[in-house]
Design a protein around this motif. Structure first.
Motif, PDB file in Angstrom:
ATOM      1  N   ASN A  50     -11.365  17.215  43.437  1.00  0.00           N
ATOM      2  CA  ASN A  50     -10.223  16.823  42.617  1.00  0.00           C
ATOM      3  C   ASN A  50      -9.777  15.420  43.021  1.00  0.00           C
ATOM      4  O   ASN A  50      -8.698  15.214  43.584  1.00  0.00           O
ATOM      5  CB  ASN A  50      -9.091  17.839  42.802  1.00  0.00           C
ATOM      6  CG  ASN A  50      -8.296  18.043  41.523  1.00  0.00           C
ATOM      7  OD1 ASN A  50      -8.634  17.499  40.481  1.00  0.00           O
ATOM      8  ND2 ASN A  50      -7.241  18.831  41.596  1.00  0.00           N
ATOM      9  N   ARG A  63      -5.728   9.292  41.322  1.00  0.00           N
ATOM     10  CA  ARG A  63      -6.369   9.660  42.576  1.00  0.00           C
ATOM     11  C   ARG A  63      -7.504   8.729  42.965  1.00  0.00           C
ATOM     12  O   ARG A  63      -8.436   9.113  43.654  1.00  0.00           O
ATOM     13  CB  ARG A  63      -6.837  11.113  42.494  1.00  0.00           C
ATOM     14  CG  ARG A  63      -5.634  12.026  42.347  1.00  0.00           C
ATOM     15  CD  ARG A  63      -5.917  13.441  42.655  1.00  0.00           C
ATOM     16  NE  ARG A  63      -4.664  14.180  42.756  1.00  0.00           N
ATOM     17  CZ  ARG A  63      -4.548  15.403  43.224  1.00  0.00           C
ATOM     18  NH1 ARG A  63      -5.620  16.044  43.641  1.00  0.00           N
ATOM     19  NH2 ARG A  63      -3.389  16.006  43.289  1.00  0.00           N
ATOM     20  N   LEU A  71      -0.222  15.984  47.011  1.00  0.00           N
ATOM     21  CA  LEU A  71      -1.170  17.008  47.449  1.00  0.00           C
ATOM     22  C   LEU A  71      -0.449  18.275  47.887  1.00  0.00           C
ATOM     23  O   LEU A  71      -0.974  19.381  47.691  1.00  0.00           O
ATOM     24  CB  LEU A  71      -2.036  16.466  48.587  1.00  0.00           C
ATOM     25  CG  LEU A  71      -2.865  15.214  48.270  1.00  0.00           C
ATOM     26  CD1 LEU A  71      -3.784  14.885  49.431  1.00  0.00           C
ATOM     27  CD2 LEU A  71      -3.651  15.369  46.984  1.00  0.00           C
ATOM     28  N   SER A  85      -9.032  17.594  47.708  1.00  0.00           N
ATOM     29  CA  SER A  85      -7.978  16.874  46.994  1.00  0.00           C
ATOM     30  C   SER A  85      -7.706  15.565  47.720  1.00  0.00           C
ATOM     31  O   SER A  85      -7.481  15.558  48.933  1.00  0.00           O
ATOM     32  CB  SER A  85      -6.686  17.701  46.959  1.00  0.00           C
ATOM     33  OG  SER A  85      -6.872  18.881  46.210  1.00  0.00           O
ATOM     34  N   GLU A  94       0.120  20.248  44.839  1.00  0.00           N
ATOM     35  CA  GLU A  94      -1.110  20.899  44.370  1.00  0.00           C
ATOM     36  C   GLU A  94      -1.391  22.165  45.176  1.00  0.00           C
ATOM     37  O   GLU A  94      -1.730  23.218  44.612  1.00  0.00           O
ATOM     38  CB  GLU A  94      -2.293  19.937  44.476  1.00  0.00           C
ATOM     39  CG  GLU A  94      -3.605  20.543  44.002  1.00  0.00           C
ATOM     40  CD  GLU A  94      -4.744  19.545  44.034  1.00  0.00           C
ATOM     41  OE1 GLU A  94      -5.886  19.960  43.786  1.00  0.00           O
ATOM     42  OE2 GLU A  94      -4.492  18.358  44.304  1.00  0.00           O
ATOM     43  N   ALA A 141      -7.541  18.494  52.117  1.00  0.00           N
ATOM     44  CA  ALA A 141      -6.728  17.445  51.500  1.00  0.00           C
ATOM     45  C   ALA A 141      -6.607  16.249  52.436  1.00  0.00           C
ATOM     46  O   ALA A 141      -6.476  16.416  53.649  1.00  0.00           O
ATOM     47  CB  ALA A 141      -5.340  17.984  51.161  1.00  0.00           C
TER      48      ALA A 141
END
Length: 374
Positions: free
Chosen positions: A113, A286, A22, A70, A25, A11
């Motif tokens: 992602n 994002r 994040l 991410s 997530e 991330a």
């Protein structure tokens, strides 16, 4: 007992980019795997504030089967990681694909992602069988819900393709109109090379009778699992903290270092992040703001697209893109001179020109998407 399936979650949310949830997530993914039927077959390794070199180093160290990124994406220029100061650092698409080529024997699936990451997914797919990316800007909430559905399905012992489909369906169930944004490579399964998360019964010599999940090709399903790593243990000072979840409150909030948690026969690694803030996640996406990446990034992409068009004999598009690049150059000059009104006017011309070309040339959608963020 066979080795666990390692999921490496990388991330990055640089301090000069739009804030993403994040930590939320990561917590949701941990929760879905913790509650999964085959939770003891997975190991989640999460790393935050990931720098460019960290991607290589963590792949080498953990040898994961699933890699999950991410963060922010900006289309063709690459994915946004962090530099040593915590600011944005772009990772080039082809450089990323070349890196994954060296891990094609171990990595089964890559999930990006991040906005506009289908470009990287296509490049990585040349070497990795399953790759998932986003074809547009995706909202923070949609990205989290997709991840929840994806890993809940994997934890139930279903295939990667099933996990993708249920991840998309999860967005529809929550009335999030973005289920068309995640894209999986390959689009159509080739039965001859199909790799999926399949359930393999324990050998009769084992006392445990519960099936175990392995990431492997169907043609390899009868082969024994690889031996565990026999390398020396890490020094005590470098190990993650370990706790027994039965004696804790579950997830550790605001942890300063990775924390390994044991829930019966399962292990998860939590990096903290605090409680859910309850904010409306539709408000952010994002992609990263173009002005923090710099107008030069978009100019470089236009020049690259123009060169590609010229190489395939599409001289008209090449000329149009170079003309648009010239207008963008004028906007950059106005920005340097502090002439904001002229900068805005020139950027408006660029947007209109790109918008007029996207119907005929879909590859320009990435450029259009980044311009719309300004």
């Amino acid at each position: 007992m066979s080795e666990k399936i390692k999921i490496l979650l990388l991330a990055a949310n640089p301090k000069d980019s739009r804030h993403l949830r994040l930590d939320e997530e990561i917590r949701e993914i941990e929760d879905k795997l913790r509650k999964a039927n085959y939770r003891d077959r997975f190991e989640l390794i999460s790393k935050q504030a990931v720098r460019v070199d960290d991607v290589r180093d963590e792949l080498l160290h953990y040898a994961p089967q699933i890699v999950h990124f991410s963060g922010h994406g900006v289309g063709q220029p690459g994915l946004v990681l962090e530099d040593d100061r915590g600011n944005q650092a772009l990772v080039d698409t082809e450089a990323l694909a070349r890196l994954f080529k060296s891990f094609s024997n171990t990595v089964e699936c890559v999930l990006l992602n991040a906005c506009y990451s289908e470009v990287q997914a296509a490049a990585i797919h040349r070497h990795i069988h399953y790759v998932i990316g986003m074809n547009q800007a995706i909202g923070d909430r949609a990205a989290i819900e997709f991840a929840k559905g994806f890993y809940a399905t994997l934890g139930a012992g279903r295939s990667i393709r099933d996990a993708f489909e249920i991840g998309c369906a999860s967005l529809d169930l929550k009335n999030i109109p973005e289920s068309n944004k995640p894209q999986i490579k390959p689009e159509i399964e080739d039965e001859n090379v199909s790799r999926k998360l399949i359930l393999v019964p324990q050998p009769e010599t084992q006392t445990q009778t519960e099936p175990i999940a392995l990431l492997q090709s169907e043609s390899q399903s009868a082969q024994p699992a690889p031996k565990k790593d026999s390398s020396p243990e890490k020094p005590e000072s470098n190990r993650p903290s370990t706790i027994n979840a039965q004696n804790s409150q579950g997830f550790i909030n605001n942890a300063s270092a990775p924390v390994t948690q044991h829930f019966g026969n399962q292990t998860t690694i939590n990096t903290g992040g605090g409680d859910y803030a309850g904010r409306d996640l539709y408000k952010g996406d994002r992609s990263t703001r173009l002005d923090t990446v710099s107008l030069q990034t978009i100019a470089d992409q236009l020049a690259q697209l123009a060169e590609q068009a010229e190489n395939r004999g599409d001289d008209d598009l090449a000329d149009d893109l170079r003309s648009i690049g010239s207008t963008l150059g004028a906007a950059m000059k106005a920005e340097q001179e502090g002439k904001q009104e002229r900068r805005g006017a020139k950027l408006g011309e660029v947007r209109r020109s790109i918008e007029g070309l996207t119907k005929k040339y879909p590859e320009l959608q990435d450029v259009m998407g980044m311009l719309q963020q300004m």
